[in-house]
Every structure is written in structure tokens, then in C-alpha cells.
Design a protein around this motif. Sequence first.
Motif, short mmCIF file in Angstrom:
data_model
loop_
_atom_site.label_atom_id
_atom_site.label_comp_id
_atom_site.label_asym_id
_atom_site.label_seq_id
_atom_site.Cartn_x
_atom_site.Cartn_y
_atom_site.Cartn_z
N ALA A 137 0.82 -1.21 0.00
CA ALA A 137 0.00 0.00 0.00
C ALA A 137 0.86 1.26 0.00
O ALA A 137 0.53 2.25 -0.66
CB ALA A 137 -0.93 -0.02 1.21
N ALA A 138 1.98 1.23 0.73
CA ALA A 138 2.86 2.41 0.77
C ALA A 138 3.48 2.67 -0.60
O ALA A 138 3.62 3.84 -1.01
CB ALA A 138 3.96 2.19 1.81
N LEU A 139 3.83 1.61 -1.32
CA LEU A 139 4.41 1.78 -2.66
C LEU A 139 3.40 2.36 -3.65
O LEU A 139 3.77 2.98 -4.64
CB LEU A 139 4.93 0.44 -3.18
CG LEU A 139 6.19 -0.10 -2.49
CD1 LEU A 139 6.46 -1.54 -2.90
CD2 LEU A 139 7.40 0.78 -2.82
N SER A 140 2.10 2.16 -3.36
CA SER A 140 1.08 2.62 -4.29
C SER A 140 0.97 4.14 -4.35
O SER A 140 0.39 4.68 -5.29
CB SER A 140 -0.29 2.02 -3.92
OG SER A 140 -0.82 2.62 -2.74
N SER A 145 1.63 8.10 -12.66
CA SER A 145 0.81 9.20 -13.19
C SER A 145 0.08 9.87 -12.04
O SER A 145 -1.15 9.80 -11.93
CB SER A 145 -0.19 8.67 -14.23
OG SER A 145 -0.86 9.74 -14.87
N PRO A 146 0.82 10.54 -11.14
CA PRO A 146 0.18 11.10 -9.93
C PRO A 146 -0.85 12.17 -10.21
O PRO A 146 -1.83 12.29 -9.47
CB PRO A 146 1.38 11.66 -9.14
CG PRO A 146 2.46 11.84 -10.15
CD PRO A 146 2.25 10.78 -11.18
N HIS A 363 -3.47 2.99 -27.26
CA HIS A 363 -2.41 3.98 -27.15
C HIS A 363 -1.53 3.57 -25.98
O HIS A 363 -1.91 3.72 -24.82
CB HIS A 363 -3.01 5.37 -26.92
CG HIS A 363 -3.68 5.93 -28.12
ND1 HIS A 363 -3.99 7.28 -28.25
CD2 HIS A 363 -4.11 5.35 -29.27
CE1 HIS A 363 -4.58 7.49 -29.42
NE2 HIS A 363 -4.66 6.33 -30.05
N VAL A 364 -0.36 3.09 -26.28
CA VAL A 364 0.44 2.40 -25.28
C VAL A 364 0.80 3.30 -24.10
O VAL A 364 0.97 2.83 -22.97
CB VAL A 364 1.72 1.82 -25.94
CG1 VAL A 364 2.67 2.94 -26.35
CG2 VAL A 364 2.41 0.82 -25.03
N GLN A 365 0.88 4.61 -24.30
CA GLN A 365 1.29 5.50 -23.22
C GLN A 365 0.26 5.58 -22.10
O GLN A 365 0.60 5.98 -20.98
CB GLN A 365 1.61 6.90 -23.74
CG GLN A 365 0.42 7.71 -24.21
CD GLN A 365 0.13 7.51 -25.69
OE1 GLN A 365 0.57 6.51 -26.28
NE2 GLN A 365 -0.56 8.45 -26.30
N ILE A 366 -0.99 5.19 -22.37
CA ILE A 366 -1.97 5.22 -21.27
C ILE A 366 -1.70 4.11 -20.27
O ILE A 366 -2.33 4.07 -19.20
CB ILE A 366 -3.43 5.14 -21.79
CG1 ILE A 366 -3.74 3.77 -22.41
CG2 ILE A 366 -3.73 6.26 -22.76
CD1 ILE A 366 -5.20 3.59 -22.74
N SER A 367 -0.74 3.23 -20.58
CA SER A 367 -0.29 2.25 -19.58
C SER A 367 0.19 2.94 -18.32
O SER A 367 0.07 2.40 -17.21
CB SER A 367 0.85 1.40 -20.15
OG SER A 367 0.49 0.74 -21.32
N PRO A 372 -1.09 1.50 -13.11
CA PRO A 372 -1.08 1.82 -11.69
C PRO A 372 -2.42 1.64 -10.99
O PRO A 372 -2.50 1.71 -9.77
CB PRO A 372 -0.67 3.31 -11.67
CG PRO A 372 0.08 3.51 -12.92
CD PRO A 372 -0.59 2.63 -13.93
N SER A 373 -3.48 1.41 -11.76
CA SER A 373 -4.79 1.13 -11.14
C SER A 373 -4.94 -0.34 -10.77
O SER A 373 -5.96 -0.72 -10.20
CB SER A 373 -5.92 1.54 -12.08
OG SER A 373 -5.98 0.68 -13.21
N LEU A 374 -3.91 -1.16 -11.07
CA LEU A 374 -3.94 -2.58 -10.72
C LEU A 374 -3.23 -2.82 -9.40
O LEU A 374 -2.11 -2.34 -9.20
CB LEU A 374 -3.25 -3.41 -11.80
CG LEU A 374 -3.82 -3.39 -13.21
CD1 LEU A 374 -2.91 -4.19 -14.15
CD2 LEU A 374 -5.22 -3.98 -13.23
N PRO A 375 -3.82 -3.58 -8.50
CA PRO A 375 -3.09 -3.92 -7.26
C PRO A 375 -1.83 -4.72 -7.55
O PRO A 375 -0.84 -4.61 -6.82
CB PRO A 375 -4.12 -4.72 -6.45
CG PRO A 375 -5.13 -5.19 -7.42
CD PRO A 375 -5.18 -4.16 -8.51
#
Length: 417
Positions: A137-140, A145-146, A363-367, A372-375
Amino acid sequence: MQSATRHLLTLSVVVRLAVWILILISAYFLPLFDASPSIWISGTPPSSVLLRWDAFHFAHIAREGYVYEHEWAFFNGLPLLMRILDHLQGLAGLGSNSWGTLLRGGAGMAVVCDSTHVLYDLSLHHFRSHSLAFLSAALSVFSSSPAALKLAPYNEPFFTYLSYRGMLACARSKWAAASICFTMASMFRSNGIFLSGFILWGMLVTPLLTRQKDLLTPRRLLKCVLLTALPLVPFIHHNTIAYLRFCKPSATRIPDWCTSNWIPSIYSHVQSKYWNVGFLRYWTVSNIPNFMLAFPALLHVFAFCWFYLSNLPAIIPHIAPWIRSKNNDVHPPQLDSPFLSPSLLPHVLHALALALILTFNAHVQISLRLLPSLPLTYWAAARLMLDLPKWGKAWVTWSILWGALSCVLWAVFLPPA
């Protein structure tokens, strides 16, 4: 546990403040690459720095509805939320139906939907370790893309929070609650339809693998079908509304997408026509920089999926006990890592599917804002920190440096976003 939650909340608040301050400073001292925000919003930050990229579309849909065809690429979840919050601001005497109030409402709710503590609970369920859950959780908080995930009126903060809530409900076998959360998540992003797989896995696949056939009653199967189908409703509703609006026989001109496909979909049409989305369409020489930007995030997920799936022969006997009894194994092979937990398998399959779609069909950049929305992204980071510290520190360093640079790019209206 309460102490861990307090520490995570403090860390999340500090990081959000740092992101906000960095964006404000950048917007104040650096010139805008595109002056569009200053045309639509008069004045200075903070409201003006929220109007970047997709926020234009969300705010315009919230004010005017779907006016232009390309706006149908965006679902109505966030515009609806922005309208509600705008109305509440009007009741409080803070103004209403302006770009500023719409953006402030969306951004304020994005801050409220902090998924850090939900990820802690989800990680604790899978790892049975407070320290591992806290580390994940801390790493999240150090996402790639803050601005989009922690500050802006974007889909990602809401999608992440609701999908984590649904995953946690699945882990606790609260299938109805999971379906509701996934349905709400699907109101924000189209890839929410894949979240149904967690319900299907828990209610149908797991009993089949464990040979608990007594659980597979007709009532349970019917419930599984209904709860799995519910998260598909926002996607179907979005396309149905467009079909009823544009494809009526009485219309003077019927768009090609109404008749060109077996199942008409304005969403697929708009993604293809305006964003050139399709298999390998993004694989061009001019897009090599975008692939380079997305490479660390994609490699991070692919590497963990490979690590997990390459150990699948040792994991399967823990999931399906009948396999080890068939092989006369009294005890399944010992798993030498908590990151090989059998309960992570649906998360690995889900992350692998999304990463492949982003690599070959998007569009690969939306990665940089979807992964980051994946646990699993943060479970993979936690594994690196513990098992491969050198690579773990490299991942954290990249996340912080790229995250800071992305905030500056956001402030001056430069891609990616």
C-alpha cells in the motif's frame, strides 16, 4: 492495523500535497504549451491547472451533454458526478455550472477516493502479513501518473477505488457487493467489463477447480450469471443510448457505424475513427517514444506475470487438491514466496490481459495511468523490494522521478497524460 492505516493516510496526504505544490509551481513559472485552459478558465491556479487533456471532455459533457461525436469515447460516470457536485456547490453559494466548479468538484472527490487503505486490506487478505500489506500500500502512493490518479478530475481515481473495493468484496465472497462496485467502476472506464471475471472466477471456476460441485446449484449459477452481467450494463447502456439517438429510421442521415457492424457500437467506432485504436495500429515508427515511455510500466507487470505463471505447476496443486491426490502427492510442493499465493491467480490473468491489450491494441502511453490502477503493480513492486532489492530501488526511483516529471508536463500541458 489502525496504526498502519494512519501511517498510510499520512503518507498519502503528504504525497498528494507534494504533487499539488509541484504542479502549482510549474504552472506559475513555466509557459503553457497549449493556451486552451486560459481561454476557458480566466484567472490563475488552482482551478486552471485542473483543465488538461481529457478533463476538457469530462467538463464539457458535464455542462452540455454529448455534443460532439468524439465525446462518446468517454463514459458518463465522471460527468454525472461532476454535475452532482456542481449542484451541491450551487446550493452552498459557491457558484454552479462553470468550468471552475465542475473541475473543483471532480478533483475534490478524486482526493476523497483514496484507494491506499483499500489496497492495504486487499493485500492483507491475500498475503496474511501486515508488513507485506503495508509495503504494497505504501508503494502505491508512488504511481507513474500522480496528476491523473491523485489530483485531477479523471476517471482513474474513481475506477481504481471502486475496482479495489470490488476485488476486496470478491476476496470476502460478498458477490453482490462486488458486482455493484464493479458496475460503478464500469461507469468510468470501459475496461471495467473485465472485472466481471473476478466474480466468475470466485463463484464458478473456484468450485470447479476444488471439485466442490455441491456448491454449483442452479440458484448459484443463476446468481453468478446475473452478477457477472451487471458490470456490463454501463457499456451496453452507453452504446444503446447512442444507437437510439443516431440510428432511428426517421433520421435524415444514418451514420455508417449503425449498419457496418453486426453489433453497432458508437464506442468502438469513435475509438477507431478519432483515436485510431485497433490491433497494431499504434505500432509505427513515430510512436516509438511512446513505447519507450510505457516500457518500464509494462515490463514491470509482464515480469511479475511471468514469475507467477512460470511457477504455476507448483501453485495448481494448492488450488485443485484433486490433482495432487491423482499424482499420489500427500502434500503439495511448498511455495517459497508469499507472492505465489494461489489467490493471486485471477489478478495475474487480469493484469496480463490488460497489459497485452495496452501493448497491441491501444495507445500504449496510457499504460502509465492504467497499470497503476492494478493492485498487482504494487504487489510486483513489493516483491522486487524484498527479493530483488536492487531492482526494487530502481523501480521506486523511476516511479518518483517519472512521477515528478509527469506533474511538470501536466502543468505545462505536454504529453503524455
